[in-house]
Scaffold this active site. Sequence first.
Site, PDB file in Angstrom:
ATOM      1  N   ARG A 224       0.826  -1.226   0.000  1.00 35.02           N
ATOM      2  CA  ARG A 224       0.000   0.000   0.000  1.00 35.02           C
ATOM      3  C   ARG A 224       0.848   1.259   0.000  1.00 35.02           C
ATOM      4  NH1 ARG A 224      -3.045  -3.054   3.723  1.00 35.02           N
ATOM      5  NH2 ARG A 224      -4.700  -4.151   2.608  1.00 35.02           N
TER       6      ARG A 224
ATOM      7  N   LYS B 218       2.072  11.555 -10.796  1.00 33.49           N
ATOM      8  CA  LYS B 218       1.211  10.689 -11.605  1.00 33.49           C
ATOM      9  C   LYS B 218       2.003   9.457 -11.982  1.00 33.49           C
ATOM     10  CE  LYS B 218      -2.007  13.808 -13.968  1.00 33.49           C
ATOM     11  NZ  LYS B 218      -2.450  14.233 -15.327  1.00 33.49           N
TER      12      LYS B 218
ATOM     13  N   GLU C 296       7.643  19.390 -24.785  1.00 34.84           N
ATOM     14  CA  GLU C 296       6.995  19.687 -23.493  1.00 34.84           C
ATOM     15  C   GLU C 296       7.542  21.006 -22.927  1.00 34.84           C
ATOM     16  OE1 GLU C 296       4.533  17.747 -22.378  1.00 34.84           O
ATOM     17  OE2 GLU C 296       4.888  15.712 -23.108  1.00 34.84           O
TER      18      GLU C 296
ATOM     19  N   LYS D  14       5.807  23.412 -13.192  1.00 36.26           N
ATOM     20  CA  LYS D  14       5.067  22.192 -12.865  1.00 36.26           C
ATOM     21  C   LYS D  14       4.844  22.107 -11.362  1.00 36.26           C
ATOM     22  CE  LYS D  14       3.873  17.607 -13.794  1.00 36.26           C
ATOM     23  NZ  LYS D  14       3.949  16.443 -14.658  1.00 36.26           N
TER      24      LYS D  14
ATOM     25  N   GLU E 133      -5.589  17.206 -10.298  1.00 44.44           N
ATOM     26  CA  GLU E 133      -6.142  17.651 -11.580  1.00 44.44           C
ATOM     27  C   GLU E 133      -7.641  17.904 -11.552  1.00 44.44           C
ATOM     28  OE1 GLU E 133      -4.205  15.987 -15.050  1.00 44.44           O
ATOM     29  OE2 GLU E 133      -6.027  16.260 -16.215  1.00 44.44           O
TER      30      GLU E 133
ATOM     31  N   ARG F 214      -4.208  22.042 -13.078  1.00 41.03           N
ATOM     32  CA  ARG F 214      -3.286  21.038 -13.598  1.00 41.03           C
ATOM     33  C   ARG F 214      -3.650  20.631 -15.026  1.00 41.03           C
ATOM     34  NH1 ARG F 214      -0.340  16.001 -10.374  1.00 41.03           N
ATOM     35  NH2 ARG F 214       0.927  15.399 -12.153  1.00 41.03           N
TER      36      ARG F 214
ATOM     37  N   ASN G 299      -2.108  19.761 -20.041  1.00 39.58           N
ATOM     38  CA  ASN G 299      -2.525  18.924 -21.169  1.00 39.58           C
ATOM     39  C   ASN G 299      -2.609  19.706 -22.474  1.00 39.58           C
ATOM     40  OD1 ASN G 299      -2.799  16.691 -19.467  1.00 39.58           O
ATOM     41  ND2 ASN G 299      -4.851  17.347 -18.869  1.00 39.58           N
TER      42      ASN G 299
ATOM     43  N   HIS H 222      -2.215  18.017 -25.796  1.00 37.04           N
ATOM     44  CA  HIS H 222      -2.298  16.577 -25.551  1.00 37.04           C
ATOM     45  C   HIS H 222      -3.574  15.930 -26.069  1.00 37.04           C
ATOM     46  CE1 HIS H 222       1.313  17.176 -23.258  1.00 37.04           C
ATOM     47  NE2 HIS H 222       1.384  15.906 -22.913  1.00 37.04           N
TER      48      HIS H 222
ATOM     49  N   HIS I 159      -2.888  13.197 -28.487  1.00 29.24           N
ATOM     50  CA  HIS I 159      -3.346  11.844 -28.166  1.00 29.24           C
ATOM     51  C   HIS I 159      -3.973  11.177 -29.397  1.00 29.24           C
ATOM     52  CE1 HIS I 159      -4.961   8.690 -25.495  1.00 29.24           C
ATOM     53  NE2 HIS I 159      -6.008   8.718 -26.304  1.00 29.24           N
TER      54      HIS I 159
ATOM     55  N   HIS J 259       5.448  10.349 -28.353  1.00 32.36           N
ATOM     56  CA  HIS J 259       4.587  11.236 -27.566  1.00 32.36           C
ATOM     57  C   HIS J 259       4.973  12.710 -27.739  1.00 32.36           C
ATOM     58  CE1 HIS J 259       2.100  12.658 -24.278  1.00 32.36           C
ATOM     59  NE2 HIS J 259       3.160  13.229 -23.742  1.00 32.36           N
TER      60      HIS J 259
HETATM   61  N1  NAD Z   1       3.697  10.738 -15.084  1.00 31.64           N
HETATM   62  C1  NAD Z   1       3.568  11.814 -15.834  1.00 31.64           C
HETATM   63  O1  NAD Z   1       3.137  12.873 -15.378  1.00 31.64           O
HETATM   64  C2  NAD Z   1       3.965  11.726 -17.265  1.00 31.64           C
HETATM   65  C3  NAD Z   1       4.099  12.896 -18.024  1.00 31.64           C
HETATM   66  C4  NAD Z   1       4.542  12.796 -19.332  1.00 31.64           C
HETATM   67  C5  NAD Z   1       4.845  11.556 -19.870  1.00 31.64           C
HETATM   68  N2  NAD Z   1       4.693  10.430 -19.107  1.00 31.64           N
HETATM   69  C6  NAD Z   1       5.048   9.113 -19.640  1.00 31.64           C
HETATM   70  O2  NAD Z   1       6.442   9.111 -19.896  1.00 31.64           O
HETATM   71  C7  NAD Z   1       6.707   8.145 -20.910  1.00 31.64           C
HETATM   72  C8  NAD Z   1       7.672   8.742 -21.906  1.00 31.64           C
HETATM   73  O3  NAD Z   1       8.863   9.085 -21.247  1.00 31.64           O
HETATM   74  P1  NAD Z   1      10.231   9.199 -22.038  1.00 31.64           P
HETATM   75  O4  NAD Z   1      10.034  10.021 -23.226  1.00 31.64           O
HETATM   76  O5  NAD Z   1      11.244   9.578 -21.029  1.00 31.64           O
HETATM   77  O6  NAD Z   1      10.413   7.711 -22.581  1.00 31.64           O
HETATM   78  P2  NAD Z   1      11.341   6.462 -22.183  1.00 31.64           P
HETATM   79  O7  NAD Z   1      11.392   6.257 -20.725  1.00 31.64           O
HETATM   80  O8  NAD Z   1      10.862   5.343 -23.014  1.00 31.64           O
HETATM   81  O9  NAD Z   1      12.770   6.924 -22.692  1.00 31.64           O
HETATM   82  C9  NAD Z   1      12.984   7.109 -24.060  1.00 31.64           C
HETATM   83  C10 NAD Z   1      14.179   6.293 -24.558  1.00 31.64           C
HETATM   84  O10 NAD Z   1      15.381   6.927 -24.125  1.00 31.64           O
HETATM   85  C11 NAD Z   1      16.225   5.998 -23.471  1.00 31.64           C
HETATM   86  N3  NAD Z   1      16.988   6.769 -22.486  1.00 31.64           N
HETATM   87  C12 NAD Z   1      16.550   7.240 -21.298  1.00 31.64           C
HETATM   88  N4  NAD Z   1      17.495   8.008 -20.738  1.00 31.64           N
HETATM   89  C13 NAD Z   1      18.544   8.011 -21.576  1.00 31.64           C
HETATM   90  C14 NAD Z   1      19.822   8.649 -21.555  1.00 31.64           C
HETATM   91  N5  NAD Z   1      20.154   9.469 -20.553  1.00 31.64           N
HETATM   92  N6  NAD Z   1      20.658   8.422 -22.586  1.00 31.64           N
HETATM   93  C15 NAD Z   1      20.290   7.635 -23.621  1.00 31.64           C
HETATM   94  N7  NAD Z   1      19.103   7.022 -23.707  1.00 31.64           N
HETATM   95  C16 NAD Z   1      18.244   7.227 -22.696  1.00 31.64           C
HETATM   96  C17 NAD Z   1      15.290   4.967 -22.913  1.00 31.64           C
HETATM   97  O11 NAD Z   1      15.958   3.739 -22.723  1.00 31.64           O
HETATM   98  C18 NAD Z   1      14.229   4.872 -24.010  1.00 31.64           C
HETATM   99  O12 NAD Z   1      14.688   4.030 -25.018  1.00 31.64           O
HETATM  100  C19 NAD Z   1       5.376   7.760 -21.507  1.00 31.64           C
HETATM  101  O13 NAD Z   1       5.034   6.486 -21.052  1.00 31.64           O
HETATM  102  C20 NAD Z   1       4.413   8.786 -20.952  1.00 31.64           C
HETATM  103  O14 NAD Z   1       3.110   8.298 -20.810  1.00 31.64           O
HETATM  104  C21 NAD Z   1       4.268  10.509 -17.827  1.00 31.64           C
HETATM  105 ZN    ZN Z   2       3.192  14.881 -22.407  1.00 22.96          ZN
END
Ligand code: NAD
Ligand code: ZN
Length: 370
Positions: free
Chosen positions: A122, A144, A186, A228, A238, A242, A246, A249, A253, A267
Amino acid sequence: VTRSIGVAVGDRPYDVLIGRGLISETGARLAPRLERPFAPIVTDEIVASLWLEPLAASLAAAGIAAPTIVLPAGEQTKSFDGLAGLCDRLLNLEVERTDHVIALGGGVIGDLTGFAAAIIKRGVDFVQIPTTLLAQVDSSVGGKTAIDTPQGKNLVGAFHQPRLVLADLAALETLPRRELACGYAEVVKYGLLGDAGFFAWLETNGAAVLAGEAGAVEAAVARCVEMKAQIVAEDERENGARALLNLGHTFGHAVEALNGFGEAVKHGEAVGLGCVLAFEFSQALGLCDAHDVERTRAAVGAAGLPVRLSQVFAAPPQAEALIAAMAHDKKAIGGALSFVLARGIGEAFVRKGVAREPLRDFLIGVGAAP
Ligand SMILES: NC(=O)c1ccc[n+]([C@@H]2O[C@H](COP(=O)([O-])OP(=O)(O)OC[C@H]3O[C@@H](n4cnc5c(N)ncnc54)[C@H](O)[C@@H]3O)[C@@H](O)[C@H]2O)c1
Ligand SMILES: [Zn+2]
């Protein structure tokens, strides 16, 4: 120099530290917070090959045992299967509630590890060490957490704030150019949604950010995290402000969904285009003038991100298919479409109950098929 930005959420405020070399300082920074010298690391294969060694060395130097769980890189890891496997391994390590599980990686590792931390016993504590620009400016801050399901992205999750976020700017040096551009989408979003001064700063300094110039990257990450942190402190769950995060987005999306949420359109690429579409739609509704739309398009395009539907679809997508994908977005209420629109750069607002007819006309006007 390390900057510290507080995130004032309810009873569990925490700090986001931004600086170079923080990965190597993790052991020293974590040791005083731990009840026992134990902090499992969760990462992906790519990040492990680049950044695990300095993190592990720093924890070892502080006398912290850090068993490591290395998962496949990529969005498909953020699944029920990935979650089950991770929970299984963390429970086998006999992780306790006050242990700090370390998420080392991009948004995929952060979202998955955060969600596992939210539900194991939990709720166990966790620390974010975001290694992508997107994760540093967005996903690692705000609590999130989620996984994807066959019905869509981020549909199963929880709010679970980290105890600490360490954004090491050095990690961005190994990031592929395409991933950097995705994070930059972003970054532009923050300027567009609420800080015209920052947007203007990006018009001048965006190229330096994209080139990895240290001072520019730090300034950009810090401003985004500040924004943020402020928005999340005002509205953790949200219910209001918040939602401005989006911006771009809802359109984004739909672009992602029709491209199968895969490598074809990432994304951040969809969000960049989505921001342009949100400004174009705002203009079409008479809310925003052409000059601000042009500036938005220029800022997004300067990062090599798509600014037109034709850049992400081989054949024009059906307007109705785009609208249907938007209506499936989890932010939709009763099927009514809600958009973040803008009266100008830095002046975004939420409009609920947008009628389909003007939206359909707009989409056809920007290249969708009737
Ligand atoms: N929680 C939230 O508020 C929130 C907000 C925006 C996005 N997200 C989520 O985040 C995800 C996308 O995140 P992302 O773009 O970081 O993707 P990711 O975690 O898949 O990373 C992108 C790629 O970069 C590589 N990588 C990471 N760090 C690296 C580094 N320092 N050097 C070389 N390669 C590296 C990873 O292995 C991967 O292949 C999605 O699932 C999305 O839904 C969440
Ligand atoms: Zn985003």
